[in-house]
Scaffold this motif. Sequence first.
Motif, mmCIF file in Angstrom:
data_model
loop_
_atom_site.group_PDB
_atom_site.id
_atom_site.type_symbol
_atom_site.label_atom_id
_atom_site.label_comp_id
_atom_site.label_asym_id
_atom_site.label_seq_id
_atom_site.Cartn_x
_atom_site.Cartn_y
_atom_site.Cartn_z
ATOM 1 N N VAL A 19 -6.054 4.314 -1.901
ATOM 2 C CA VAL A 19 -5.487 3.701 -3.101
ATOM 3 C C VAL A 19 -4.027 3.350 -2.825
ATOM 4 C CG1 VAL A 19 -4.898 4.038 -5.531
ATOM 5 C CG2 VAL A 19 -7.059 4.935 -4.637
ATOM 6 N N ALA A 20 -3.667 2.074 -3.102
ATOM 7 C CA ALA A 20 -2.312 1.603 -2.815
ATOM 8 C C ALA A 20 -1.328 2.115 -3.860
ATOM 9 C CB ALA A 20 -2.290 0.072 -2.780
ATOM 10 N N ASP A 21 -0.056 2.036 -3.514
ATOM 11 C CA ASP A 21 1.002 2.401 -4.447
ATOM 12 C C ASP A 21 1.182 1.229 -5.429
ATOM 13 O OD1 ASP A 21 3.303 2.986 -5.835
ATOM 14 O OD2 ASP A 21 4.374 3.737 -4.086
ATOM 15 N N PRO A 22 0.883 1.416 -6.743
ATOM 16 C CA PRO A 22 0.952 0.301 -7.682
ATOM 17 C C PRO A 22 2.360 -0.272 -7.837
ATOM 18 C CG PRO A 22 0.682 2.377 -8.846
ATOM 19 C CD PRO A 22 0.481 2.672 -7.387
ATOM 20 N N SER A 23 3.381 0.529 -7.540
ATOM 21 C CA SER A 23 4.746 0.002 -7.682
ATOM 22 C C SER A 23 4.996 -1.155 -6.734
ATOM 23 C CB SER A 23 5.772 1.115 -7.428
ATOM 24 O OG SER A 23 5.703 1.557 -6.081
ATOM 25 N N ARG A 24 4.293 -1.169 -5.626
ATOM 26 C CA ARG A 24 4.496 -2.211 -4.638
ATOM 27 C C ARG A 24 3.827 -3.520 -5.057
ATOM 28 N NH1 ARG A 24 3.739 0.219 1.308
ATOM 29 N NH2 ARG A 24 4.811 -1.750 1.742
ATOM 30 N N LEU A 25 2.913 -3.426 -6.053
ATOM 31 C CA LEU A 25 2.270 -4.642 -6.540
ATOM 32 C C LEU A 25 3.245 -5.477 -7.351
ATOM 33 C CD1 LEU A 25 -1.146 -3.206 -7.756
ATOM 34 C CD2 LEU A 25 -0.591 -4.201 -5.525
ATOM 35 N N HIS A 26 4.159 -4.843 -8.043
ATOM 36 C CA HIS A 26 5.046 -5.538 -8.966
ATOM 37 C C HIS A 26 6.436 -5.739 -8.395
ATOM 38 C CE1 HIS A 26 1.805 -4.824 -11.773
ATOM 39 N NE2 HIS A 26 1.909 -3.536 -11.551
ATOM 40 N N GLU A 27 6.806 -4.950 -7.390
ATOM 41 C CA GLU A 27 8.130 -5.064 -6.810
ATOM 42 C C GLU A 27 7.991 -5.172 -5.295
ATOM 43 O OE1 GLU A 27 10.799 -2.004 -8.110
ATOM 44 O OE2 GLU A 27 9.834 -1.862 -10.048
ATOM 45 N N PRO A 28 7.621 -6.353 -4.806
ATOM 46 C CA PRO A 28 7.427 -6.521 -3.361
ATOM 47 C C PRO A 28 8.676 -6.115 -2.593
ATOM 48 C CG PRO A 28 6.636 -8.433 -4.572
ATOM 49 C CD PRO A 28 7.368 -7.591 -5.553
ATOM 50 N N GLY A 29 8.433 -5.413 -1.512
ATOM 51 C CA GLY A 29 9.548 -4.995 -0.657
ATOM 52 C C GLY A 29 10.139 -3.666 -1.045
ATOM 53 N N THR A 30 9.776 -3.142 -2.210
ATOM 54 C CA THR A 30 10.315 -1.848 -2.632
ATOM 55 C C THR A 30 9.565 -0.733 -1.925
ATOM 56 O OG1 THR A 30 10.855 -2.735 -4.794
ATOM 57 C CG2 THR A 30 10.743 -0.325 -4.592
ATOM 58 N N PRO A 31 10.227 0.137 -1.194
ATOM 59 C CA PRO A 31 9.519 1.203 -0.488
ATOM 60 C C PRO A 31 8.946 2.221 -1.464
ATOM 61 C CG PRO A 31 11.894 1.534 -0.321
ATOM 62 C CD PRO A 31 11.694 0.201 -0.975
ATOM 63 N N ALA A 32 7.808 2.786 -1.100
ATOM 64 C CA ALA A 32 7.196 3.826 -1.930
ATOM 65 C C ALA A 32 8.075 5.071 -1.894
ATOM 66 C CB ALA A 32 5.799 4.144 -1.412
ATOM 67 N N SER A 33 8.075 5.808 -3.001
ATOM 68 C CA SER A 33 8.867 7.031 -3.069
ATOM 69 C C SER A 33 8.114 8.155 -2.370
ATOM 70 C CB SER A 33 9.115 7.406 -4.528
ATOM 71 O OG SER A 33 7.897 7.600 -5.212
ATOM 72 N N GLY A 34 8.822 8.905 -1.518
ATOM 73 C CA GLY A 34 8.206 10.020 -0.844
ATOM 74 C C GLY A 34 7.310 9.572 0.304
ATOM 75 N N ILE A 35 6.685 10.552 0.953
ATOM 76 C CA ILE A 35 5.787 10.285 2.078
ATOM 77 C C ILE A 35 4.363 10.157 1.555
ATOM 78 C CG2 ILE A 35 4.821 11.272 4.196
ATOM 79 C CD1 ILE A 35 7.493 12.643 4.655
ATOM 80 N N PRO A 36 3.627 9.134 1.946
ATOM 81 C CA PRO A 36 2.225 9.001 1.506
ATOM 82 C C PRO A 36 1.325 9.956 2.291
ATOM 83 C CG PRO A 36 2.784 7.218 2.998
ATOM 84 C CD PRO A 36 4.058 8.013 2.795
ATOM 85 N N TRP A 37 1.383 11.223 1.924
ATOM 86 C CA TRP A 37 0.701 12.246 2.719
ATOM 87 C C TRP A 37 -0.772 11.965 2.974
ATOM 88 C CZ3 TRP A 37 3.626 15.134 5.464
ATOM 89 C CH2 TRP A 37 4.901 15.516 5.001
ATOM 90 N N PRO A 38 -1.575 11.564 1.969
ATOM 91 C CA PRO A 38 -3.001 11.360 2.267
ATOM 92 C C PRO A 38 -3.253 10.350 3.371
ATOM 93 C CG PRO A 38 -2.640 11.432 -0.104
ATOM 94 C CD PRO A 38 -1.280 11.387 0.542
ATOM 95 N N GLN A 39 -2.331 9.389 3.556
ATOM 96 C CA GLN A 39 -2.525 8.401 4.599
ATOM 97 C C GLN A 39 -2.256 8.971 5.988
ATOM 98 O OE1 GLN A 39 -0.517 4.682 3.798
ATOM 99 N NE2 GLN A 39 -0.606 5.008 1.587
ATOM 100 N N LEU A 40 -1.607 10.123 6.058
ATOM 101 C CA LEU A 40 -1.263 10.715 7.344
ATOM 102 C C LEU A 40 -2.294 11.719 7.832
ATOM 103 C CD1 LEU A 40 2.565 11.314 6.804
ATOM 104 C CD2 LEU A 40 1.398 9.287 7.693
ATOM 105 N N PHE A 41 -3.220 12.121 6.967
ATOM 106 C CA PHE A 41 -4.210 13.112 7.372
ATOM 107 C C PHE A 41 -5.163 12.526 8.409
ATOM 108 C CE2 PHE A 41 -3.733 14.824 2.819
ATOM 109 C CZ PHE A 41 -2.655 15.598 3.190
ATOM 110 N N THR A 42 -5.581 13.355 9.342
ATOM 111 C CA THR A 42 -6.529 12.914 10.361
ATOM 112 C C THR A 42 -7.945 12.907 9.784
ATOM 113 O OG1 THR A 42 -6.968 15.143 11.175
ATOM 114 C CG2 THR A 42 -5.084 13.965 12.134
ATOM 115 N N PRO A 43 -8.850 12.131 10.376
ATOM 116 C CA PRO A 43 -10.233 12.121 9.889
ATOM 117 C C PRO A 43 -10.895 13.496 9.907
ATOM 118 C CG PRO A 43 -9.856 10.251 11.344
ATOM 119 C CD PRO A 43 -8.628 11.114 11.428
#
Length: 504
Positions: free
Chosen positions: A76-100
């Motif tokens: 699931v994408a960070d919805p803030s990036r849908l409305h504010e292109p170029g704005t970095p997400a707050s914090g680390i997207p931990w679920p995206q870093l987990f290994t399979p």
Amino acid sequence: MLIELDRTSTVPLYRQIAEQLRARISSGELVPGTRLPPERRLAAVLGVNRTTVVNAYRELAADGLIVGHVGRGTIVADPSRLHEPGTPASGIPWPQLFTPATDVMNDPLLQDTMLVSSRPDVITFATGMPAPELYPIATMRQLLDEALHQAGQSLLQYCPAEGYPPLREALASWIAPSGMRFGPDDVLVVAGSQQGLYLLARALLEPGDIVAVESPTYLGALQVFRAVGARLLPIPVDQHGMRVGLLEDVVARRRPKLIYTLPTFQNPTGTTMSRDRRERLLALAARYQVPVIEDDPYGALRYAGESIPPLAALDQHGVVLYLSTVSKILFPGFRIGWIAGPRPVIERLAILKQIVDLDTNPLAQWAVWAFITRGLLDAHLERLRRHYPERLERMLAALERYATGVLEWTRPAGGFYVWCRLTDGLRARDLLPEAARRGVAFAPGESFHPDDAGTGTLRLNFTFPPVTAIEPGIARLAEAVQALRSIRLNGEGSRRARVVAPIV
């Protein structure tokens, strides 16, 4: 959280899936970074073609709601990036870093089962636990008081990674009457058999190695082997245990790195491997030099028939690694198990164990040592062997009374479980919500299979629920099966036939 598909609607199924996921993302139920089920898995859960799920995901991706990452799945994408292109997400997207490898517990069926089982109004046959009311708590309290009074300072410090030395000696002596010839130095104490499986897998397997496993088999073993990247080779089980003849046909061609088996009162089927098959398995393993992990948590809980020696007792070539635990015969919470095997293996596992946890709780090890050496464990087992058969008979009688014609089942000679099969092609995953509505839970059989088999099977535990709850629980289960049969008979093609399935 559910996805509901109305097959009579004019809205395409992929749009129904996409719209429901969209709504959950918008409402915040699915937060940024949440990993969605793989397309193939969600398709199987919903009973649709994989292309249907692919199209749904593509629509959501086109709207920027989800993103796909190679090797990490769909997120699931960070919805803030849908409305504010170029704005970095707050914090680390931990679920995206987990290994399979961390996805091995992501079984929607089991998550749904655990959720239902946690409700106080539910009679659960899903757990793999002993009867809490039979725990020898008073005796154990006295032993722990004694331990703390006499040796508290030493028992609250570290102990050798191999285990508390008196316990290793006691375990070697306790299993000796069954014919196993292990000395104290051939025993490694571990934090439950699950840690033992993990250590064995880490020490003996590399990604891509093949492990021959029974089908079905213990879920925790499947999770461990998958986590280390092993490929699973399923060998069917019948009333005499693993079909060793089929294993013989594939070992020469596939050359598995390990063979994993629960030969006595198998989890989940409750079956016991015949002596003839045990001897053939050992001969096969010796001929092709394939180690055998014998997982034996239930061997001491025999209620009928003659005992069959463990594989480790019949082993003449040092191919068996014996794994057991006190979790099923004493307390699960103590997390005390052991591995017995050739000394080079034990020494290497001890080094690996030091990296994992340094040692296993010395105080709990002392208590188990005292329980064994003072004869308390044997006395406790005799008590269990008096009470558990009564519970088994109650369950079998209730199945005969309420479930004849809708379920087929086997009678185990020991252990914890009755293995059942739904008739008329019904699926256990479809039975779960019907059972939940009636306040009863079970373990769906397909979760114990390394492949896509077992959709019409379920495992029932007869040791954990109170004696008085067994008959009403089976009655509720039978009502759920009858309701599912009625829906299938009368509701196909109607709104009553819509699919209701969990996605996380």
